[in-house]
Write an enzyme that holds these catalytic residues in place. Structure first.
Site, PDB file in Angstrom:
ATOM      1  CG  HIS A  93      -1.945  -1.065   1.240  1.00 61.79           C
ATOM      2  ND1 HIS A  93      -2.807  -1.277   0.189  1.00 61.79           N
ATOM      3  CD2 HIS A  93      -2.263  -2.002   2.164  1.00 61.79           C
ATOM      4  CE1 HIS A  93      -3.617  -2.282   0.466  1.00 61.79           C
ATOM      5  NE2 HIS A  93      -3.307  -2.743   1.657  1.00 61.79           N
TER       6      HIS A  93
HETATM    7  O1  RIB Z   1      -5.744   0.721   3.178  1.00 56.46           O
HETATM    8  C1  RIB Z   1      -4.366   0.774   3.347  1.00 56.46           C
HETATM    9  C2  RIB Z   1      -3.956   2.018   4.078  1.00 56.46           C
HETATM   10  O2  RIB Z   1      -4.592   2.051   5.359  1.00 56.46           O
HETATM   11  C3  RIB Z   1      -2.485   2.138   4.380  1.00 56.46           C
HETATM   12  O3  RIB Z   1      -2.151   3.501   4.365  1.00 56.46           O
HETATM   13  C4  RIB Z   1      -2.366   1.582   5.750  1.00 56.46           C
HETATM   14  O4  RIB Z   1      -1.212   2.019   6.409  1.00 56.46           O
HETATM   15  C5  RIB Z   1      -3.622   2.077   6.399  1.00 56.46           C
HETATM   16  O5  RIB Z   1      -3.422   3.388   6.831  1.00 56.46           O
END
Ligand code: RIB
Ligand code: CA
Length: 323
Positions: A243
């Site tokens: 992510h």
């Molecule tokens: O959905 C993924 C995101 O949500 C990433 O930024 C993770 O760290 C959480 O914040």
């Protein structure tokens, strides 16, 4: 060319992966880290950021940001994914550094205004700090270089949500802030689940980082154990999605991603709260909440193997000197 960035983050295991990536890559000048609630409480997340700054001798300022969303009831820290303090099984050691005295929104505004046209804002947490910065100084929309957001899910490649059937965590945490940020007239790119769930750090990939990327590689391995247990137990994956590092990868090499243009809105209440929707055709409608909103760009495809190679090569080159 070097990109000056401020990284707005809720540290966070994959946030730590992104922070080290930004610090490690020679084309990124990590000017500041602003923190926001999300994966951890604002106190724990800020402490994690300061500890990483101290541990890796980073020159980036750290400014503490919002503790809660603008309008909605807070959903609480995501301890099930990121552990009780945000860094999984790893406990941040004693922190001797203090944060910048300014709140994150003020740090963002003043740093952008001191470097007109130069700062890329990269967000990897809820968008509350950016919405507050916009409210205090709307003129920053013409003063930033660009905004790169990790968040949202548009149903591309089958990815619709990770905390509800139709919402991604960062947007679900503060949908009102996200809608204000996405509809502001600044150049903005959204790297959402549509692309971040197309890339995987496998167990073997992280083992190789541990063995080849010196101390940072071993730290990333340690910090990812909790995260991998969550992925294995909940999703049956041996590894994790990429992510937050994907937003940094976009800044380093935008050609890794294919983008689609069109205005973006966010559902701010009801069962679909946090759902992100892009209008990407020219059809006319009698009622259109997207009309008049600026076209933004949304990631719809990623060259995942090239992204993984970029992350690995960056960390290995940086980490080598640490042993
Ligand atoms: O959905 C993924 C995101 O949500 C990433 O930024 C993770 O760290 C959480 O914040
Ligand atoms: Ca995050």
């Amino acid at each position: 060319m070097t990109s000056k960035i401020i990284l707005d983050t809720d540290p966070g295991i994959d946030d730590a992966m992104a922070i080290l990536f930004a610090e490690a890559h020679p084309d990124i000048d990590l000017v500041g880290i602003t923190t926001v609630f999300g994966n951890a409480t604002i106190e724990n997340g800020t402490r994690n950021a300061l500890w990483l700054k101290q541990k890796y001798g980073m020159r980036a300022d750290v400014a503490m940001g919002a503790a809660a969303p603008l309008v909605r009831e807070p959903v609480g820290p995501t301890t099930v994914v990121h552990g009780p303090s945000g860094l999984g099984d790893v406990a941040a050691g004693e922190v001797t550094l203090a944060p910048d005295p300014r709140p994150a929104w003020q740090y963002l505004v003043e740093t952008v205004q001191a470097n007109p046209g130069e700062i890329t804002l990269v967000t990897i947490g809820p968008l509350t700090n950016l919405a507050l910065a916009l409210a205090h100084a709307p003129e920053i929309v013409t003063q930033v270089k660009q905004v790169v957001v990790m968040g949202g899910a548009f149903g591309v490649n089958g990815h619709r949500g990770n905390v509800t059937p139709y919402a991604e965590a960062n947007i679900h945490d503060d949908p009102e802030a996200a809608d204000r940020v996405f509809t502001a007239p600044w150049p903005l790119v959204i790297i959402g689940l549509d692309v971040t769930q197309q890339s995987f750090f496998s167990g073997a990939y992280l083992d190789a980082l541990r063995d080849e990327a010196g101390e940072p590689g071993r730290f990333l391995w340690d910090v990812s154990r909790f995260y991998l247990r969550f992925y294995s137990e909940r999703i049956g994956l041996d590894g994790c999605h990429v992510h937050d590092p994907s937003a940094i990868a976009y800044v380093i090499d935008p050609t890794l991603f294919t983008l689609r243009e069109g205005p973006v809105r966010v559902v701010t209440d009801g069962p679909a709260i946090g759902h992100t929707l892009q209008k990407f055709d020219d059809r006319r409608h009698p009622h259109d909440g997207w009309a008049g909103c600026p076209a933004q760009r949304v990631g719809v495809a990623v060259r995942d193997q090239a992204l993984l190679a970029l992350y690995r090569d960056t960390l290995v080159a940086w980490g080598k000197g640490s042993d």
